[in-house]
Scaffold this active site. Sequence first.
Site, PDB file in Angstrom:
ATOM      1  N   LYS A 262      43.681 -18.431  37.786  1.00 50.42           N
ATOM      2  CA  LYS A 262      43.007 -17.217  38.255  1.00 50.42           C
ATOM      3  C   LYS A 262      41.487 -17.425  38.325  1.00 50.42           C
ATOM      4  CE  LYS A 262      44.551 -13.380  36.655  1.00 50.42           C
ATOM      5  NZ  LYS A 262      44.939 -11.971  36.616  1.00 50.42           N
TER       6      LYS A 262
ATOM      7  N   ARG B 121      41.085 -10.566  31.333  1.00 46.23           N
ATOM      8  CA  ARG B 121      42.434 -11.029  31.719  1.00 46.23           C
ATOM      9  C   ARG B 121      42.642 -12.482  31.381  1.00 46.23           C
ATOM     10  NH1 ARG B 121      44.270  -7.935  36.752  1.00 46.23           N
ATOM     11  NH2 ARG B 121      42.474  -6.644  37.208  1.00 46.23           N
TER      12      ARG B 121
ATOM     13  N   GLY C 114      52.727 -12.194  34.363  1.00 51.23           N
ATOM     14  CA  GLY C 114      53.153 -11.143  33.439  1.00 51.23           C
ATOM     15  C   GLY C 114      53.387 -11.603  32.008  1.00 51.23           C
TER      16      GLY C 114
ATOM     17  N   MET D   7      51.150 -13.002  29.830  1.00 51.06           N
ATOM     18  CA  MET D   7      50.065 -12.787  28.870  1.00 51.06           C
ATOM     19  C   MET D   7      49.341 -11.477  29.169  1.00 51.06           C
ATOM     20  SD  MET D   7      48.787 -16.586  28.189  1.00 51.06           S
ATOM     21  CE  MET D   7      48.502 -16.786  29.897  1.00 51.06           C
TER      22      MET D   7
ATOM     23  N   ARG E  91      46.617 -16.454  44.639  1.00 49.02           N
ATOM     24  CA  ARG E  91      47.279 -17.665  44.121  1.00 49.02           C
ATOM     25  C   ARG E  91      48.395 -18.045  45.089  1.00 49.02           C
ATOM     26  NH1 ARG E  91      49.946 -14.512  39.014  1.00 49.02           N
ATOM     27  NH2 ARG E  91      51.094 -13.009  40.227  1.00 49.02           N
TER      28      ARG E  91
ATOM     29  N   HIS F 257      84.559 -34.444  31.315  1.00 43.49           N
ATOM     30  CA  HIS F 257      85.396 -34.585  32.504  1.00 43.49           C
ATOM     31  C   HIS F 257      85.242 -33.384  33.427  1.00 43.49           C
ATOM     32  CE1 HIS F 257      89.207 -34.149  34.727  1.00 43.49           C
ATOM     33  NE2 HIS F 257      89.002 -35.425  34.940  1.00 43.49           N
TER      34      HIS F 257
ATOM     35  N   SER G  38      75.045 -51.632  38.298  1.00 42.61           N
ATOM     36  CA  SER G  38      74.924 -50.189  38.461  1.00 42.61           C
ATOM     37  C   SER G  38      74.816 -49.583  37.063  1.00 42.61           C
ATOM     38  CB  SER G  38      76.140 -49.638  39.203  1.00 42.61           C
ATOM     39  OG  SER G  38      76.009 -48.249  39.321  1.00 42.61           O
TER      40      SER G  38
ATOM     41  N   CYS H  76      74.545 -44.933  38.599  1.00 47.77           N
ATOM     42  CA  CYS H  76      75.618 -44.018  39.001  1.00 47.77           C
ATOM     43  C   CYS H  76      75.960 -43.027  37.893  1.00 47.77           C
ATOM     44  CB  CYS H  76      76.846 -44.792  39.449  1.00 47.77           C
ATOM     45  SG  CYS H  76      77.563 -45.796  38.143  1.00 47.77           S
TER      46      CYS H  76
ATOM     47  N   TYR I 151      68.970 -48.049  44.762  1.00 55.16           N
ATOM     48  CA  TYR I 151      69.557 -46.755  45.114  1.00 55.16           C
ATOM     49  C   TYR I 151      69.888 -45.943  43.866  1.00 55.16           C
ATOM     50  CZ  TYR I 151      74.121 -48.720  43.828  1.00 55.16           C
ATOM     51  OH  TYR I 151      75.159 -49.290  43.139  1.00 55.16           O
TER      52      TYR I 151
HETATM   53  C1  PEP Z   1      78.521 -43.813  33.214  1.00 55.86           C
HETATM   54  O1  PEP Z   1      78.954 -44.128  32.111  1.00 55.86           O
HETATM   55  O2  PEP Z   1      77.345 -43.473  33.425  1.00 55.86           O
HETATM   56  C2  PEP Z   1      79.423 -43.784  34.377  1.00 55.86           C
HETATM   57  C3  PEP Z   1      78.960 -43.532  35.579  1.00 55.86           C
HETATM   58  O3  PEP Z   1      80.741 -43.945  34.138  1.00 55.86           O
HETATM   59  P1  PEP Z   1      81.700 -42.803  33.605  1.00 55.86           P
HETATM   60  O4  PEP Z   1      80.954 -41.523  33.644  1.00 55.86           O
HETATM   61  O5  PEP Z   1      82.885 -42.804  34.490  1.00 55.86           O
HETATM   62  O6  PEP Z   1      82.004 -43.282  32.225  1.00 55.86           O
END
Ligand code: PEP
Length: 876
Positions: free
Chosen positions: A23, A93, A102, A104, A337, A455, A763, A831, A851
């Site tokens: 501000k 202020r 909002g 403070m 702002r 899972h 990976s 991954c 990647y």
């Molecule tokens: C991991 O462990 O990060 C992975 C991608 O394999 P999973 O989640 O299937 O164990």
Amino acid sequence: MGTKYVYSFNEGNKDMKSLLGGKGANLAEMTKIGLPVPPGFTISTEACNDYYVSNKTIKPEIVEQIEEKLAQLESELGKKLGSIENPLLVSVRSGAVISMPGMMDTILNLGLNDNTVVGLAKATDNERFAYDSYRRFIQMFSDVAMEVPKYKFENVLDKYKEQNGFKFDTELTTEHLKAIVEEFKAIYKAEVKEDFPQEPKKQLMLAVEAVFRSWNNPRAIVYRKLNDIPNNLGTAVNVQSMVFGNMGDNSGTGVAFTRDPATGENKLLGEYLINAQGEDVVAGIRTPQKIATLENIMPDIYKQFVETADKLEKHYRDMQDIEFTIEKGKLFLLQTRNGKRTAKSAINVAVDLVNEGLITKEEAIMRVEPNQLDQLLHPKFEDKSLKEAKVLAKGLPASPGAASGKIYFTADDVVEASKDGTETILVRQETSPEDIEGMVSAQGILTARGGMTSHAAVVARGMGKCCVAGCGEIKVSEVAKTIEVGDMVLKEGDYISLDGSTGVVYLGNVNKAAADMGGNFEKLMSWVDEIRQMKVRTNADNPRDAKAAVDFGAEGIGLCRTEHMFFDEERIPAVRKMILSNTVEERVKALDTLLPMQQKDFEDIYRVMGERPVNIRLLDPPLHEFLPQDDETIAELAKDMGIEPIVIKKRCEELAEFNPMLGHRGCRLAVTYPEIAVMQTKAIINAAIAVNKEGLNVEPEIMIPLVGALNEFRTVKQTIVETADEVIKAAGVELKYTVGTMIEIPRACLIADEIAQEADFFSFGTNDLTQMTFGYSRDDAGKFLGEYVDREILEKDPFQVLDQHGVGKLVQMASKLARGVKGDNIKLGICGEHGGEPSSVEFCYNTGLNYVSCSPYRVPIARLAAARATIKNPRK
Ligand code: PEP
Ligand code: MG
């Protein structure tokens, strides 16, 4: 000279935010570019931090500097704080570095006392106005500086209104207000045990201190936590000469956005109230008017405001959120702002500003927060319905979106109930791979146990299905088919709604609004792809998810988990036979029935992915996960196999493990049961040969899970290579394929140079790597991680946001070791679930990965995060 703690508005500019707060910096900037800003000064964030360091006292040096700037302000305006003839009144202020709307405190009309109120009445020739200002000041000062509860004052106001049959505060007369002031002062004295301070300088210092203190009020702390704002920034304090919107019908106050913060439409959107002070607009006592109607009432002011809004937007090159006051026909600006906005508005405004030539594509990309995209990709609840909905419980926001349905407690019941189009929610203690069909049919999934990488969470995110996991507050009885929350019991068929983005579970059917990607989304994402220097792949193990991911811009599959394919109703008997076999021959026979099915899976996925790379991982989970649980299934299987049920039960007992996640899983399966790896390799290679005959050019990537020792990798690689080469030779074709490994065990990071010599790619499986580095079970950590984060033992849930400091160090080390022996001849990716989390994506980019791979619905988020990382730090 010592530190400068206090700056007049004409001494700063917009780039001094960290010192002057948002501000203060913007008030200075507006002053600099010649807009009508009531003069004042800003006490810096450094002064606030100093206050906390100095045992919550404002040191004399700072007090002196405040007094100096105050004297300057007085001489500039020809008014004086505390003067009866021509009193100066100021607002005090807060102004944090990152705006915290909002959160403070603010005090208006400071400087009023029993004498100056008379002076103000005379100077303005408006006694009612003077006493109205005084009562507001006492109320705000008491609340903010002295923590006297607001309602005590509200009660008095209500009493006067009721006694006189008034509806609005504006109907109170001067005499009423004078009496109210006396009652307010009495409340103050009763509560604070002192008279209301009459000395304006004392008022000022108490107010400044109150603003410093408000940096650490509970709601500000919560807001900072929610928005990742560091606690050590401190707030600045702005002391500004008052202008009054409550001086009659030629005065007023309002707020406006230069574009629509919900949609981004380029049209001024705002509200104002005639004859009112700032807090009246927010308080909702009177209904404000739409800004456009100001044109009819005050055409000149309206014109000036529109021009000013335009000037500010061009100057800041972004949508502005502006506060203004009109005092006796003169316009003043109190704040500007960059306006807060929805994802849709953020994208539309950013793209429009590029088209208008105001900002670059890079700037547009930096204006859209990757996590915000979630809002666009999934349906959400209507705001209005959400406000009215009853909250049942809160779990982990495992997979975003909004879902409502009747609750069912088994996958079969969900499938059955969904057949006639009934909306269902699958409620489980925790899900297992066998629940997959129920998860597909249900609108959403609720589990009492399991964390962000459980899972349920992983599979739901893959499907883009709403899921709340680890909701410990509910007691799920799968036998009685009930949910208990406190003393409430829900039965099968009762309706609930899940918000997968917040983890909140609501009672009943809450209305939803559809996902809306909007027209400019594609445009922005095309710029993202032009700029991005890291690939984004997806984790997908069936053609449907793969297709969704490609539509979201995935450039390949980074992880195809083959285990999910084994749970299909048709296949599970063969899988079980394979596991229960006592001899290699029997096992091979069972695997032979699976081979054509598995091959078809891969063919279908290759076809969806076209020329994009596909990385397929060999079987990973402990075998016992596939085993039959109930007597009925065991009996059926026994009959089919021509053995006694007791034999199966015994074998199941043999396979049971104390610690399955650290047990017989991953490459250990392929080492001890090479037939499984052989079958899977055949399926992968045969499928590639088949689709390449159709004209594709697939080069499969075969990935070995959970490697921790070099010889594990060597052994399994040998099985793969021998099998693959034999299949290719027999087919009489040419086919390139590569073999690499997951890096998900700390030891693999330590010997990454050795493994890299023989692997074509790595990976990083950061789910397991996090689990094993911290020693937290990824399925049980939900129980304590919430408290860990709340108590700041850990900053973030490391299963959601990569722990760069610890786990990340292993990733960096392994990358460096691998690049050291192979340079760019080894492909590096991630991954784990972190592959779709923006800060982790940035880390992966900076670590030099080729990647990231994430669930389909997070692909756009990862693309945007990767482009932003590139803009911040382009690769050579
Ligand atoms: C991991 O462990 O990060 C992975 C991608 O394999 P999973 O989640 O299937 O164990
Ligand atoms: Mg893993």
